[in-house]
Design a protein around this motif. Structure first.
Motif: not given
Length: 221
Positions: A43-57
């Motif tokens: 239920g917990a969110s992954a740490p920011s260090s492991m979240t892939p970066p969002a594609p540029p808009v």
């Protein structure tokens, strides 16, 4: 070094029995690994260090330029009407009673107009216009498909005129009369009976007899 003095214990001193010491527990084997707890729960969110970066808009596309309406060509100025001399319309001729009707547009200019007028044997004075290059004389018969141009059915109560009695043809501006094999014959100016197929020229004022009906031939001037 002096030798140790090992003298036996006195006889009256009881000997103390020593309980055997247990050996120390063996250390864990080197190939046994402890399971590390999960870094984060479901239920917990992954740490920011492991979240892939969002594609540029991508930047918004510029709006297409508005279509300009075509230039409107101004209408030319109205042309002033040139006054013309008015001419009076020619007076219309009023037909007098008994005069023939005017020629129709369907009649060829090369075909002179003529007519037949009943003189005896039917409705005296009844006229039949000859405006075509070929006009048949006879009696109307719907069952047989016979519709003559000069229909004498109502003017021949004794049926002396055949269904296909005679024919008037215009050749090179001259009208000729031809019998079609009638029962009671065709005569011109009370002369001899015309032979079927022989064409007799007609002149203005000639008398034509078919059966018991007398007709007068006239050119329309």
């Amino acid at each position: 070094m002096a030798p140790a003095d090992f003298s036996p214990p006195p006889p009256n001193v009881p000997s103390v029995a020593m309980a055997p010491q247990p050996y120390p527990a063996a250390p864990p084997a080197a190939d046994v690994f402890a399971v590390a707890p999960p870094l984060f729960s479901a239920g917990a969110s992954a740490p920011s260090s492991m979240t892939p970066p969002a594609p540029p808009v991508p930047p918004p596309m510029p709006a297409p330029p508005a279509m300009s309406s075509p230039p409107v060509t101004p209408a030319p100025p109205p042309v002033a009407a040139v006054p013309t001399a008015s001419h009076p319309a020619p007076p219309q001729k009023t037909p007098t009673p008994g005069s023939p009707p005017p020629a129709t547009s369907s009649t060829s200019s090369s075909v002179p107009r003529a007519k037949l007028v009943i003189q005896r044997g039917g409705t005296v004075g009844k006229e039949f216009l000859l405006t075509e290059t070929e006009s048949n004389i006879g009696r109307w018969d719907a069952d047989g498909g016979i519709f003559p141009d000069v229909d004498l059915d109502q003017d021949d109560p004794e049926a002396k005129v055949s269904r296909r009695h005679a024919r008037i043809v215009c050749q090179d501006g001259q009208y000729v009369l031809e019998d079609l094999g009638s029962t009671n014959g065709t005569f011109v100016n009370r002369g001899r009976r015309l032979l079927p197929g022989n064409r007799h020229p007609l002149n203005d004022g000639d008398e034509i007899i078919v059966g018991k009906t007398f007709l007068k031939f006239h050119y329309i001037r």
